[in-house]
Design a protein around this motif. Structure first.
Motif, PDB file in Angstrom:
ATOM      1  N   ALA A  95       0.838  -1.203   0.000  1.00 37.63           N
ATOM      2  CA  ALA A  95       0.000   0.000   0.000  1.00 37.63           C
ATOM      3  C   ALA A  95       0.873   1.254   0.000  1.00 37.63           C
ATOM      4  O   ALA A  95       0.548   2.252  -0.652  1.00 37.63           O
ATOM      5  CB  ALA A  95      -0.921  -0.013   1.222  1.00 37.63           C
ATOM      6  N   LEU A  96       1.974   1.188   0.711  1.00 36.71           N
ATOM      7  CA  LEU A  96       2.895   2.326   0.751  1.00 36.71           C
ATOM      8  C   LEU A  96       3.529   2.551  -0.626  1.00 36.71           C
ATOM      9  O   LEU A  96       3.575   3.675  -1.134  1.00 36.71           O
ATOM     10  CB  LEU A  96       3.960   2.057   1.829  1.00 36.71           C
ATOM     11  CG  LEU A  96       5.023   3.113   2.098  1.00 36.71           C
ATOM     12  CD1 LEU A  96       4.439   4.496   2.290  1.00 36.71           C
ATOM     13  CD2 LEU A  96       5.828   2.707   3.344  1.00 36.71           C
ATOM     14  N   LYS A  97       3.964   1.456  -1.245  1.00 38.94           N
ATOM     15  CA  LYS A  97       4.583   1.570  -2.582  1.00 38.94           C
ATOM     16  C   LYS A  97       3.595   2.053  -3.635  1.00 38.94           C
ATOM     17  O   LYS A  97       3.990   2.617  -4.651  1.00 38.94           O
ATOM     18  CB  LYS A  97       5.171   0.217  -3.001  1.00 38.94           C
ATOM     19  CG  LYS A  97       6.413  -0.163  -2.214  1.00 38.94           C
ATOM     20  CD  LYS A  97       7.013  -1.475  -2.709  1.00 38.94           C
ATOM     21  CE  LYS A  97       8.346  -1.746  -2.023  1.00 38.94           C
ATOM     22  NZ  LYS A  97       8.957  -3.014  -2.475  1.00 38.94           N
ATOM     23  N   ALA A  98       2.296   1.832  -3.380  1.00 42.39           N
ATOM     24  CA  ALA A  98       1.266   2.221  -4.349  1.00 42.39           C
ATOM     25  C   ALA A  98       0.798   3.671  -4.158  1.00 42.39           C
ATOM     26  O   ALA A  98      -0.059   4.151  -4.902  1.00 42.39           O
ATOM     27  CB  ALA A  98       0.077   1.267  -4.232  1.00 42.39           C
ATOM     28  N   HIS A  99       1.372   4.381  -3.161  1.00 44.34           N
ATOM     29  CA  HIS A  99       0.945   5.770  -2.938  1.00 44.34           C
ATOM     30  C   HIS A  99       1.262   6.635  -4.170  1.00 44.34           C
ATOM     31  O   HIS A  99       2.309   6.451  -4.797  1.00 44.34           O
ATOM     32  CB  HIS A  99       1.645   6.340  -1.695  1.00 44.34           C
ATOM     33  CG  HIS A  99       1.087   7.656  -1.282  1.00 44.34           C
ATOM     34  ND1 HIS A  99       1.501   8.856  -1.856  1.00 44.34           N
ATOM     35  CD2 HIS A  99       0.123   7.975  -0.385  1.00 44.34           C
ATOM     36  CE1 HIS A  99       0.818   9.844  -1.303  1.00 44.34           C
ATOM     37  NE2 HIS A  99      -0.021   9.342  -0.404  1.00 44.34           N
ATOM     38  N   PRO A 100       0.345   7.575  -4.503  1.00 38.92           N
ATOM     39  CA  PRO A 100       0.552   8.430  -5.691  1.00 38.92           C
ATOM     40  C   PRO A 100       1.926   9.128  -5.735  1.00 38.92           C
ATOM     41  O   PRO A 100       2.451   9.377  -6.829  1.00 38.92           O
ATOM     42  CB  PRO A 100      -0.567   9.466  -5.578  1.00 38.92           C
ATOM     43  CG  PRO A 100      -1.630   8.818  -4.754  1.00 38.92           C
ATOM     44  CD  PRO A 100      -0.964   7.814  -3.858  1.00 38.92           C
ATOM     45  N   PHE A 101       2.515   9.431  -4.587  1.00 37.68           N
ATOM     46  CA  PHE A 101       3.839  10.085  -4.585  1.00 37.68           C
ATOM     47  C   PHE A 101       4.868   9.216  -5.322  1.00 37.68           C
ATOM     48  O   PHE A 101       5.812   9.734  -5.914  1.00 37.68           O
ATOM     49  CB  PHE A 101       4.294  10.343  -3.136  1.00 37.68           C
ATOM     50  CG  PHE A 101       5.652  11.020  -3.028  1.00 37.68           C
ATOM     51  CD1 PHE A 101       5.863  12.297  -3.563  1.00 37.68           C
ATOM     52  CD2 PHE A 101       6.716  10.390  -2.377  1.00 37.68           C
ATOM     53  CE1 PHE A 101       7.110  12.924  -3.452  1.00 37.68           C
ATOM     54  CE2 PHE A 101       7.957  11.010  -2.262  1.00 37.68           C
ATOM     55  CZ  PHE A 101       8.156  12.284  -2.806  1.00 37.68           C
ATOM     56  N   PHE A 102       4.674   7.894  -5.291  1.00 39.91           N
ATOM     57  CA  PHE A 102       5.644   6.975  -5.907  1.00 39.91           C
ATOM     58  C   PHE A 102       5.240   6.548  -7.319  1.00 39.91           C
ATOM     59  O   PHE A 102       5.838   5.635  -7.873  1.00 39.91           O
ATOM     60  CB  PHE A 102       5.825   5.737  -5.013  1.00 39.91           C
ATOM     61  CG  PHE A 102       6.469   6.035  -3.691  1.00 39.91           C
ATOM     62  CD1 PHE A 102       7.720   6.655  -3.626  1.00 39.91           C
ATOM     63  CD2 PHE A 102       5.837   5.693  -2.499  1.00 39.91           C
ATOM     64  CE1 PHE A 102       8.322   6.939  -2.395  1.00 39.91           C
ATOM     65  CE2 PHE A 102       6.434   5.961  -1.263  1.00 39.91           C
ATOM     66  CZ  PHE A 102       7.673   6.590  -1.221  1.00 39.91           C
ATOM     67  N   LYS A 103       4.241   7.234  -7.900  1.00 40.19           N
ATOM     68  CA  LYS A 103       3.730   6.819  -9.209  1.00 40.19           C
ATOM     69  C   LYS A 103       4.840   6.759 -10.264  1.00 40.19           C
ATOM     70  O   LYS A 103       4.860   5.852 -11.100  1.00 40.19           O
ATOM     71  CB  LYS A 103       2.622   7.796  -9.651  1.00 40.19           C
ATOM     72  CG  LYS A 103       1.704   7.218 -10.708  1.00 40.19           C
ATOM     73  CD  LYS A 103       0.514   8.123 -10.964  1.00 40.19           C
ATOM     74  CE  LYS A 103       0.185   8.118 -12.454  1.00 40.19           C
ATOM     75  NZ  LYS A 103      -0.459   9.366 -12.843  1.00 40.19           N
ATOM     76  N   GLN A 104       5.779   7.700 -10.221  1.00 42.41           N
ATOM     77  CA  GLN A 104       6.850   7.741 -11.232  1.00 42.41           C
ATOM     78  C   GLN A 104       7.958   6.715 -10.976  1.00 42.41           C
ATOM     79  O   GLN A 104       8.897   6.606 -11.764  1.00 42.41           O
ATOM     80  CB  GLN A 104       7.505   9.130 -11.260  1.00 42.41           C
ATOM     81  CG  GLN A 104       6.582  10.268 -11.697  1.00 42.41           C
ATOM     82  CD  GLN A 104       5.915  10.953 -10.502  1.00 42.41           C
ATOM     83  OE1 GLN A 104       5.520  10.316  -9.524  1.00 42.41           O
ATOM     84  NE2 GLN A 104       5.757  12.257 -10.584  1.00 42.41           N
ATOM     85  N   ILE A 105       7.872   5.993  -9.865  1.00 41.14           N
ATOM     86  CA  ILE A 105       8.957   5.054  -9.516  1.00 41.14           C
ATOM     87  C   ILE A 105       8.752   3.714 -10.213  1.00 41.14           C
ATOM     88  O   ILE A 105       7.670   3.137 -10.167  1.00 41.14           O
ATOM     89  CB  ILE A 105       9.010   4.838  -7.984  1.00 41.14           C
ATOM     90  CG1 ILE A 105       9.424   6.119  -7.253  1.00 41.14           C
ATOM     91  CG2 ILE A 105       9.948   3.680  -7.615  1.00 41.14           C
ATOM     92  CD1 ILE A 105      10.861   6.571  -7.456  1.00 41.14           C
ATOM     93  N   ASP A 106       9.809   3.243 -10.868  1.00 42.02           N
ATOM     94  CA  ASP A 106       9.789   1.881 -11.425  1.00 42.02           C
ATOM     95  C   ASP A 106      10.484   0.979 -10.405  1.00 42.02           C
ATOM     96  O   ASP A 106      11.708   0.948 -10.318  1.00 42.02           O
ATOM     97  CB  ASP A 106      10.513   1.861 -12.779  1.00 42.02           C
ATOM     98  CG  ASP A 106      10.530   0.458 -13.379  1.00 42.02           C
ATOM     99  OD1 ASP A 106       9.982  -0.481 -12.757  1.00 42.02           O
ATOM    100  OD2 ASP A 106      11.097   0.294 -14.477  1.00 42.02           O
ATOM    101  N   TRP A 107       9.688   0.266  -9.617  1.00 47.02           N
ATOM    102  CA  TRP A 107      10.236  -0.521  -8.506  1.00 47.02           C
ATOM    103  C   TRP A 107      11.150  -1.640  -9.002  1.00 47.02           C
ATOM    104  O   TRP A 107      12.072  -2.042  -8.292  1.00 47.02           O
ATOM    105  CB  TRP A 107       9.094  -1.072  -7.638  1.00 47.02           C
ATOM    106  CG  TRP A 107       8.313   0.026  -6.981  1.00 47.02           C
ATOM    107  CD1 TRP A 107       7.168   0.597  -7.436  1.00 47.02           C
ATOM    108  CD2 TRP A 107       8.659   0.726  -5.773  1.00 47.02           C
ATOM    109  NE1 TRP A 107       6.763   1.603  -6.579  1.00 47.02           N
ATOM    110  CE2 TRP A 107       7.657   1.702  -5.547  1.00 47.02           C
ATOM    111  CE3 TRP A 107       9.715   0.621  -4.850  1.00 47.02           C
ATOM    112  CZ2 TRP A 107       7.680   2.573  -4.459  1.00 47.02           C
ATOM    113  CZ3 TRP A 107       9.738   1.486  -3.758  1.00 47.02           C
ATOM    114  CH2 TRP A 107       8.724   2.447  -3.571  1.00 47.02           C
ATOM    115  N   ALA A 108      10.896  -2.123 -10.219  1.00 44.28           N
ATOM    116  CA  ALA A 108      11.687  -3.244 -10.737  1.00 44.28           C
ATOM    117  C   ALA A 108      13.136  -2.838 -11.043  1.00 44.28           C
ATOM    118  O   ALA A 108      14.048  -3.658 -10.947  1.00 44.28           O
ATOM    119  CB  ALA A 108      11.023  -3.824 -11.984  1.00 44.28           C
ATOM    120  N   THR A 109      13.346  -1.577 -11.410  1.00 45.93           N
ATOM    121  CA  THR A 109      14.704  -1.145 -11.765  1.00 45.93           C
ATOM    122  C   THR A 109      15.271  -0.145 -10.749  1.00 45.93           C
ATOM    123  O   THR A 109      16.275   0.515 -11.016  1.00 45.93           O
ATOM    124  CB  THR A 109      14.725  -0.479 -13.167  1.00 45.93           C
ATOM    125  OG1 THR A 109      13.855   0.672 -13.137  1.00 45.93           O
ATOM    126  CG2 THR A 109      14.251  -1.446 -14.237  1.00 45.93           C
TER     127      THR A 109
END
Ligand code: ADE
Length: 314
Positions: free
Chosen positions: A290-304
């Motif tokens: 849920a934290l990773k899905a916050h709109p603030f992190f929308k531009q983050i590509d978690w895989a890379t």
């Protein structure tokens, strides 16, 4: 290099007739296997030094802890906690400083750690005043990802702050200083003596002497605020006055503070530990999705996140 594998050990060096300062106690690995360089940091009980392995030329940061000083102040336990938490975390995550070996001599304990050549995030924030929203987002995401791993291993840090966030060669983040860490055997534990740094300490620690994974989420909120605002979320003229502000949730975002960052901070700086974003239902189960899905992190590509280039520090 298989000769350096800690499990195999290396051949004992030729016996010297006099016992030198740097001979290790188990005789397998010692300070004289390294050339020590600059001091990278100093704490109350330890000094971190740059060191190069004489044979492999590999560079490390070696934390040297003074056994006498630790013993006199009843802090041997914290050294043991630091070692145990780092061993527990292993080489499992790029965002956590790896412990390569430990050894000791008559006077000191030595922790051989990853070298993070670009120093503390704190000095970057100080030097630049504040960080851009893009940089803040990137480092916030790296903290979240490392916390996700750490918490899944049952380890809480309890003293997260920009001094304990180091930057490696590629300006990626590495969390260090687990001397205040805790390996959870139940979900919520009461700590009788430990209180972290005032500006980042969660209210439940001040009010009920209680810590859980969620205390690290509070600290994350304080760090995100600080990176963007360039000042502490909670700061009084004394430690006591800072605690009063923490307990009263007395902070305000400055004008122009990024709206999505503000929304995130507001979900982290919540008095009830179970209601912080990422805390999950019981404040204990890992709900970092849920934290990773916050709109603030929308531009983050978690895989890379740990392979892509870091944004330029600005
Ligand atoms: N200061 C404290 N720990 C450090 C590390 N592992 N690398 C670089 N600087 C440090």
């Amino acid at each position: 290099d298989p000769r350096l594998s800690p499990s195999r050990g290396i051949q004992p060096r030729a016996q010297s007739t006099t016992r030198s300062r740097t001979n290790s106690i188990n005789g397998r690995f010692g300070a004289d296997d390294f050339n020590f360089g600059d001091i990278l940091g100093e704490g109350s009980y330890s000094t971190v030094m740059q060191a190069t392995h004489r044979v492999t030329k590999q560079e490390y940061a070696i934390k040297v802890l003074d056994k006498g000083h630790l013993a006199r102040n009843n802090k041997l336990q914290t050294a043991l906690i630091e070692k145990n938490t780092l061993v527990k975390l292993g080489a499992g995550h790029p965002g956590i400083v790896k412990l390569h070996w430990t050894f000791q001599d008559e006077y000191s304990l030595f922790f051989v750690l990853d070298l993070a050549r670009n120093g503390e995030l704190q000095s970057r924030i100080s030097k630049m005043g504040s960080l851009s929203v893009e940089c803040s987002r990137y480092y916030a995401a790296q903290i979240v990802d490392a916390l996700d791993y750490m918490h899944s291993k049952g380890v809480i840090h309890r003293d997260l702050k920009p001094e304990n966030l180091l930057l490696d060669d590629n300006f990626r983040l590495k969390i260090t200083d687990f001397g205040t860490g805790k390996i959870l055997d139940s979900d919520v534990q009461t700590a009788k003596t430990f209180v972290g740094t005032a500006q980042y300490v969660a209210p439940e620690l001040l009010e009920n002497n209680e810590t859980s994974r969620s205390s690290d989420l509070w600290a994350l909120g304080c760090i995100v605020y600080q990176m963007i605002a360039g000042r502490f979320a909670f700061h009084g003229l004394s430690e006591y006055l800072t605690w009063q502000k923490v307990k009263a949730l007395d902070y305000t975002c400055p004008d122009g503070f990024d709206e999505q960052a503000k929304a995130l901070v507001q979900k982290l700086l919540v008095k009830s530990p179970t209601e912080r974003l990422g805390a999950g239902e019981q404040g204990s189960s890992n709900d970092m999705k849920a934290l990773k899905a916050h709109p603030f992190f929308k531009q983050i590509d978690w895989a890379t996140l740990w392979t892509a280039l870091a944004p330029t520090l600005e």
